[in-house]
Design a protein around this motif. Structure first.
Motif, PDB file in Angstrom:
ATOM      1  N   PHE A 124       0.745  -1.320   0.202  1.00 37.85           N
ATOM      2  CA  PHE A 124       0.005   0.032  -0.105  1.00 37.85           C
ATOM      3  C   PHE A 124       1.122   1.279  -0.070  1.00 37.85           C
ATOM      4  N   LYS A 125       1.859   1.335   0.870  1.00 37.30           N
ATOM      5  CA  LYS A 125       3.000   2.421   0.948  1.00 37.30           C
ATOM      6  C   LYS A 125       3.439   2.423  -0.412  1.00 37.30           C
ATOM      7  N   LYS A 126       4.219   1.574  -0.944  1.00 40.70           N
ATOM      8  CA  LYS A 126       4.707   1.848  -2.131  1.00 40.70           C
ATOM      9  C   LYS A 126       3.895   2.210  -3.401  1.00 40.70           C
ATOM     10  N   SER A 127       2.569   1.629  -3.253  1.00 37.71           N
ATOM     11  CA  SER A 127       1.552   2.209  -4.326  1.00 37.71           C
ATOM     12  C   SER A 127       0.986   3.646  -4.025  1.00 37.71           C
ATOM     13  N   GLY A 128       1.411   4.103  -2.801  1.00 40.55           N
ATOM     14  CA  GLY A 128       0.652   5.521  -2.505  1.00 40.55           C
ATOM     15  C   GLY A 128      -0.868   5.494  -2.087  1.00 40.55           C
ATOM     16  N   ILE A 129      -1.340   4.215  -1.535  1.00 37.59           N
ATOM     17  CA  ILE A 129      -2.497   4.325  -1.259  1.00 37.59           C
ATOM     18  C   ILE A 129      -2.793   4.154   0.237  1.00 37.59           C
ATOM     19  N   ASP A 130      -3.656   4.845   1.019  1.00 37.93           N
ATOM     20  CA  ASP A 130      -3.770   5.103   2.269  1.00 37.93           C
ATOM     21  C   ASP A 130      -4.974   4.234   2.738  1.00 37.93           C
ATOM     22  N   PRO A 131      -4.870   3.049   3.089  1.00 29.98           N
ATOM     23  CA  PRO A 131      -6.075   2.334   3.372  1.00 29.98           C
ATOM     24  C   PRO A 131      -6.946   2.915   4.410  1.00 29.98           C
ATOM     25  N   ASN A 132      -6.538   3.734   5.314  1.00 25.05           N
ATOM     26  CA  ASN A 132      -7.515   4.640   6.019  1.00 25.05           C
ATOM     27  C   ASN A 132      -8.374   5.555   5.525  1.00 25.05           C
ATOM     28  N   THR A 133      -7.967   5.859   4.610  1.00 22.78           N
ATOM     29  CA  THR A 133      -8.820   7.034   3.597  1.00 22.78           C
ATOM     30  C   THR A 133      -9.637   6.298   2.358  1.00 22.78           C
ATOM     31  N   THR A 134      -9.285   4.977   2.229  1.00 27.32           N
ATOM     32  CA  THR A 134      -9.644   4.103   1.281  1.00 27.32           C
ATOM     33  C   THR A 134     -11.012   3.330   1.396  1.00 27.32           C
ATOM     34  N   PHE A 135     -10.683   2.766   2.497  1.00 31.77           N
ATOM     35  CA  PHE A 135     -11.755   2.010   3.053  1.00 31.77           C
ATOM     36  C   PHE A 135     -12.735   2.438   4.339  1.00 31.77           C
ATOM     37  N   PRO A 136     -13.939   1.942   4.306  1.00 34.15           N
ATOM     38  CA  PRO A 136     -14.564   2.322   5.500  1.00 34.15           C
ATOM     39  C   PRO A 136     -14.069   1.933   6.727  1.00 34.15           C
ATOM     40  N   LYS A 137     -14.379   2.637   7.649  1.00 29.86           N
ATOM     41  CA  LYS A 137     -13.599   2.313   9.106  1.00 29.86           C
ATOM     42  C   LYS A 137     -13.679   0.964   9.447  1.00 29.86           C
ATOM     43  N   ALA A 138     -14.926   0.210   9.707  1.00 29.72           N
ATOM     44  CA  ALA A 138     -15.043  -0.745  10.228  1.00 29.72           C
ATOM     45  C   ALA A 138     -14.245  -2.057   9.232  1.00 29.72           C
ATOM     46  N   MET A 139     -14.369  -1.847   7.866  1.00 29.73           N
ATOM     47  CA  MET A 139     -13.793  -2.839   6.918  1.00 29.73           C
ATOM     48  C   MET A 139     -12.258  -2.682   7.186  1.00 29.73           C
ATOM     49  N   ASN A 140     -11.899  -1.437   7.236  1.00 29.18           N
ATOM     50  CA  ASN A 140     -10.300  -1.149   7.435  1.00 29.18           C
ATOM     51  C   ASN A 140      -9.924  -2.001   8.602  1.00 29.18           C
ATOM     52  N   GLU A 141     -10.588  -1.948   9.721  1.00 27.56           N
ATOM     53  CA  GLU A 141     -10.468  -2.514  10.997  1.00 27.56           C
ATOM     54  C   GLU A 141     -10.327  -4.107  10.869  1.00 27.56           C
ATOM     55  N   TYR A 142     -11.357  -4.699  10.204  1.00 24.09           N
ATOM     56  CA  TYR A 142     -11.265  -6.327  10.250  1.00 24.09           C
ATOM     57  C   TYR A 142     -10.401  -6.819   9.297  1.00 24.09           C
ATOM     58  N   THR A 143      -9.352  -6.123   8.635  1.00 22.69           N
ATOM     59  CA  THR A 143      -8.780  -6.784   7.347  1.00 22.69           C
ATOM     60  C   THR A 143      -7.327  -6.710   8.174  1.00 22.69           C
ATOM     61  N   GLN A 144      -7.015  -6.520   9.400  1.00 24.16           N
ATOM     62  CA  GLN A 144      -5.878  -6.158  10.009  1.00 24.16           C
ATOM     63  C   GLN A 144      -5.824  -6.670  11.366  1.00 24.16           C
ATOM     64  N   TYR A 145      -4.609  -7.121  11.984  1.00 21.97           N
ATOM     65  CA  TYR A 145      -4.542  -7.808  13.224  1.00 21.97           C
ATOM     66  C   TYR A 145      -3.181  -7.360  13.894  1.00 21.97           C
ATOM     67  N   GLN A 146      -3.283  -6.572  14.910  1.00 21.59           N
ATOM     68  CA  GLN A 146      -1.938  -5.947  15.508  1.00 21.59           C
ATOM     69  C   GLN A 146      -1.042  -5.301  14.613  1.00 21.59           C
ATOM     70  N   LEU A 147      -1.644  -4.377  13.716  1.00 17.46           N
ATOM     71  CA  LEU A 147      -0.853  -3.601  12.600  1.00 17.46           C
ATOM     72  C   LEU A 147      -0.432  -4.336  11.449  1.00 17.46           C
ATOM     73  N   ASP A 148      -0.773  -5.637  11.309  1.00 14.88           N
ATOM     74  CA  ASP A 148      -0.305  -6.463  10.217  1.00 14.88           C
ATOM     75  C   ASP A 148      -1.897  -6.413   9.445  1.00 14.88           C
ATOM     76  N   ARG A 149      -1.555  -5.838   8.270  1.00 14.82           N
ATOM     77  CA  ARG A 149      -2.592  -5.893   7.392  1.00 14.82           C
ATOM     78  C   ARG A 149      -2.774  -6.971   6.220  1.00 14.82           C
ATOM     79  N   CYS A 150      -2.919  -7.975   6.573  1.00 12.39           N
ATOM     80  CA  CYS A 150      -2.576  -9.405   5.733  1.00 12.39           C
ATOM     81  C   CYS A 150      -4.140  -9.671   4.723  1.00 12.39           C
TER      82      CYS A 150
END
Length: 445
Positions: A124-150
């Protein structure tokens, strides 16, 4: 809408599945991906969709990607269960998937902690995409665990309130309830007894009902589930006890657990045409966005209304929120083509037109903020309720855990015991549940 029927049914059982071995291989960082995405490549994509219209939708999604990236070809394998995906992620090999999609949001913690799927943050960083402003808050939350966005969201589900407008008019109710007190009053007013059963039930509150799980209820109360150290808060967070107590009161006020369960046992199946909301036997229904199409297909003899679920009385200013879940996508740690795989994942999950087209095809909620606002979305006007719920920053989800949805199963069992009267001391029951949740998580690490 068979695709969402199967999807929702899978989601109900997903919390009990233990999908990933803790000995799975460790994921590679972006720097470990050495393939050249600008060269001729073929990647393999495994997904679980199987109905004809959803398979057609996936093919169209892939075709759009291949048109935009003519050098990357996608080998698509559908109707894959999570068990098969898990086995392939551990085994690797030339036939294993490079990209997977799963209906199981509850197990993101296991996917991430085991390293079966790579951390996508560097991509995401290399592509210049910020997940926090791309995805709805709840969806952004359930796609990561302890800062690992797998994982990354690939369409979503939002839960709201369906109501029988005709029954509302007959009962003198002018608008859908916004707070729990209003909801309880309406449920009573809409209930028409008939002997030892019901001619019409205002709402079926039982946890064995249709989508009325503990986590779906509690989404309206915004529970924390865990503290910053990872310990369970179900015994100390007042939102949990409030949700359980108010549900139990509604069970008692509408006739009691035994009477409600007897009535429920004679009602239609959740996924068939005889669903009790669709037949008019139940006047209000907690359900996801897929129910609208299913209900309309049965041509009910009443007008269907859709609104957000009511909230706790002390959270009236947050009316409009709901519980969110959905499909996820990720890149296998065993993949030797992670850069090419990322181009595919980036396209299907962040390209606005791609997300909108897929949403229109299978009637799930778009999973980016831009797609939620796209003028290219086609839907029944009532469907907008779910778009608004998905975009609402107060909407909630169930946080990822290292052992998947085991903690939700523990809480659901407590709910069964409490609503039925087997558990009378809720405080003691919650303390026991919290201890069990902490023990289960400690053993899974």
């Amino acid at each position: 809408m068979p695709e969402v029927v199967r999807k929702a049914a899978f989601a109900l059982t997903a919390s009990t599945a233990l999908l990933l071995s803790t000995t799975a291989c460790t994921g590679q960082a972006a720097s470990g991906a050495s393939d050249d995405a600008s060269k001729e490549q073929t990647i393999t994509f495994w997904h679980a969709w199987s109905a004809p219209n959803e398979v057609k939708a996936v093919k169209a999604l892939v075709a759009g990607f291949e048109k935009a990236h003519p050098n990357i070809h996608v080998n698509v394998v559908g109707n894959m269960t999570d068990d098969k995906i898990n086995q392939a992620l551990r085994a690797g090999g030339s036939k294993a998937p490079d990209v997977i999609s799963s209906f199981t949001t509850n197990n993101v913690g296991k996917f991430c902690s085991s390293g079966a799927l790579i951390d996508l943050n560097p991509f995401f960083k290399k592509s210049g995409i910020d997940p926090n402003t791309t995805f709805p808050k709840a969806m952004n939350e359930y796609t990561q665990y302890q800062l690992d966005r797998c994982a990354v969201p690939l369409l979503g589900d939002a839960y709201g309130l369906y109501y029988n407008k005709t029954a509302f008019e007959k009962a003198g109710i002018s608008s859908p309830p916004k707070t729990w007190s209003e909801f309880e009053a309406d449920a009573k007013k809409l209930t028409i007894p008939q002997g030892d059963t019901y001619k019409q039930l205002g709402f079926m509150p039982d946890y064995h009902g249709w989508e009325t799980t503990t986590e779906h209820y509690m989404g309206q109360f915004s529970p924390t589930y865990f503290d910053k150290s990872g310990k369970s808060t179900v015994a100390t967070d007042p939102a949990v006890a409030d949700a359980l107590e108010l549900q139990k009161k509604l069970v008692d006020d509408l006739g009691g657990f035994t009477k409600l369960e007897k009535f429920r046992s004679g009602l239609g199946d959740e996924w068939g045409p005889k669903h009790p909301f669709q037949t008019g036997q139940v006047a209000m229904q907690l359900d996801g966005e897929w129910r609208l199409g299913m209900a309309l297909a049965t041509k009910p003899d009443f007008e269907i209304g859709v609104a957000p679920l009511p909230v706790a009385d002390d959270q009236a200013d947050q009316y409009g929120k709901g519980y969110i879940t959905g499909t996820i996508a990720g890149i296998a740690a065993t993949s030797k083509k992670q850069n090419a795989a990322w181009e595919f994942v980036k396209y299907v999950t962040t390209d606005t037109d791609a997300v909108v087209g897929f949403s229109n095809a299978i009637h799930n909620v778009p999973s980016t903020l831009d797609a939620l606002k796209s003028p290219k979305l086609t839907y029944d006007p009532r469907f907008k309720t779910f778009l608004d719920i998905a975009a609402n920053p107060n909407s909630t989800t169930s946080p990822a855990s290292v052992n998947g949805g085991v903690y939700l199963t523990t809480l659901q069992q407590l709910g069964y015991d409490y609503e039925s009267g087997r558990l009378t001391d809720l405080s003691a029951g919650l303390k026991k549940a919290a201890a069990q949740i902490d023990t289960d998580i400690a053993q899974a690490k």
